[in-house]
Enzyme design. Structure first.
Site, mmCIF file in Angstrom:
data_model
loop_
_atom_site.group_PDB
_atom_site.id
_atom_site.type_symbol
_atom_site.label_atom_id
_atom_site.label_comp_id
_atom_site.label_asym_id
_atom_site.label_seq_id
_atom_site.Cartn_x
_atom_site.Cartn_y
_atom_site.Cartn_z
ATOM 1 N N GLY A 82 2.403 1.520 10.914
ATOM 2 C CA GLY A 82 3.639 2.834 10.424
ATOM 3 C C GLY A 82 4.405 3.415 12.019
ATOM 4 O O GLY A 82 4.866 4.770 11.741
ATOM 5 N N LYS A 133 0.178 4.245 -0.504
ATOM 6 C CA LYS A 133 -0.747 5.623 0.078
ATOM 7 C C LYS A 133 -0.707 6.986 -0.689
ATOM 8 O O LYS A 133 -0.412 6.827 -1.777
ATOM 9 C CB LYS A 133 -0.111 5.350 2.101
ATOM 10 N N GLU A 171 -6.624 4.639 7.879
ATOM 11 C CA GLU A 171 -6.550 5.565 7.879
ATOM 12 C C GLU A 171 -7.584 6.421 7.109
ATOM 13 O O GLU A 171 -7.917 7.470 7.371
ATOM 14 C CB GLU A 171 -5.109 6.162 6.852
ATOM 15 N N ASN A 196 0.808 -1.278 0.186
ATOM 16 C CA ASN A 196 0.073 0.195 -0.047
ATOM 17 C C ASN A 196 0.997 0.934 -0.295
ATOM 18 O O ASN A 196 1.657 1.326 0.780
ATOM 19 C CB ASN A 196 -1.097 -0.390 1.348
HETATM 20 C C1 PEP Z 1 -0.855 0.451 6.044
HETATM 21 O O1 PEP Z 1 -0.455 0.902 5.999
HETATM 22 O O2 PEP Z 1 -1.292 -1.317 5.735
HETATM 23 C C2 PEP Z 1 0.480 -0.494 6.952
HETATM 24 C C3 PEP Z 1 0.381 -1.932 7.359
HETATM 25 O O3 PEP Z 1 1.393 0.336 7.099
HETATM 26 P P1 PEP Z 1 2.660 0.126 7.754
HETATM 27 O O4 PEP Z 1 3.683 -1.397 6.634
HETATM 28 O O5 PEP Z 1 3.787 0.896 7.101
HETATM 29 O O6 PEP Z 1 2.260 -0.270 9.188
#
Ligand code: PEP
Length: 262
Positions: free
Chosen positions: A180, A18, A104, A16
């Protein structure tokens, strides 16, 4: 902890991206991934760039085994919904998967179980493969509400689906406190919730449909922790944020799951 040996569920790894990467940066990353992973067959690999890069990344992925995903969609196919993008539009640029209900979006953009459910039905109706996210935040975990929240997300998001429709769905268990933050659920914590979700799906749909559903873990997955997470009996892959933005780390995560790296 159990092991995935014996399960017929194919591991699925999704990146992802983002709100990151201009079109040129996205093309560069997609090319780098394609060089290393374009032939991978042992696991399913999906990358989810921003809307603006979907078309160009799709071109990069011509003849590749890497599939294209989007990060959201609207439930209507067309209309006066300024700023939104529909399943039909996503399909027209080669999208096959779509993330729905990411935390999010629930946290910052008012996504609810109800909107997730409508988006999920629109995705299925239009032949997109949904990746539906569920998971508790830190306050909820500390209050002992993890299972209640996850149950609420599953029941609300998946309401009205048939067992056959459920078979098309990938679920992603993402504890919000691990997204994150560099904090990962321990393999035992992750497996516990994955097992709970599969049991719940068995009651909501059928044992057979539940046994076939792939459930990804998401939350600070890295090349260093993927092997122990994926060992969980009910953990069928990962939804990867930060570590999917660097070619090298996403490639390592995928290769660990293919058994190429130990
Ligand atoms: C996500 O946004 O789905 C996610 C798991 O992010 P991260 O791997 O950065 O924690």
């Amino acid at each position: 902890m159990g092991s995935r040996m014996g399960t017929k569920r194919k591991i699925i790894l999704a990146g992802n991206w983002k709100m990151n990467k201009t079109s040129i940066e996205a093309i560069d990353l997609a090319n780098a991934l394609n060089r290393e992973l374009g032939d991978v067959q042992e696991v399913d690999v999906v990358i989810c760039p921003a809307y603006t890069a979907l078309s160009e990344v799709h071109e990069v992925l011509t003849d590749s085994n890497i599939r294209l995903g989007a990060q959201d969609l609207h439930w209507e196919n067309a209309g006066a919904f300024t700023g939104e993008v529909s399943a039909l539009m996503l399909k027209s640029v080669g999208v096959e998967y779509v993330i729905i209900g990411h935390s999010e979006r629930r946290q910052y953009f008012g996504e609810t179980n109800d909107s997730v459910n409508k988006k999920l039905k629109a995705a299925l109706k239009n032949g997109l493969l949904p990746i539906v996210c569920v998971g508790e935040n830190l306050k909820e975990r500390e209050a002992g509400k993890t299972f209640a929240v996850v149950q609420n997300h599953c029941e609300g998001s998946l309401a009205g689906l048939t067992p056959d429709e459920l078979r098309q769905v990938v679920l992603a268990y993402e504890p919000v406190w691990a997204i994150g933050t560099g904090k990962t659920a321990t393999p035992a914590q992750a497996q516990e919730v994955h097992q709970f979700i599969r049991g719940l799906l068995g009651k909501m749909f059928s044992a057979d449909a539940a046994a076939g559903v792939r459930i990804q873990y998401g939350g600070s997955v890295t090349p260093e922790n993927i092997a122990e997470l994926i060992a969980g009996e009910d953990i069928d892959g990962a939804l990867v944020g930060g570590a999917s933005l660097k070619g090298e780390s996403f490639v390592k995560i995928v290769k660990h799951c293919c058994g190429i790296l130990k």
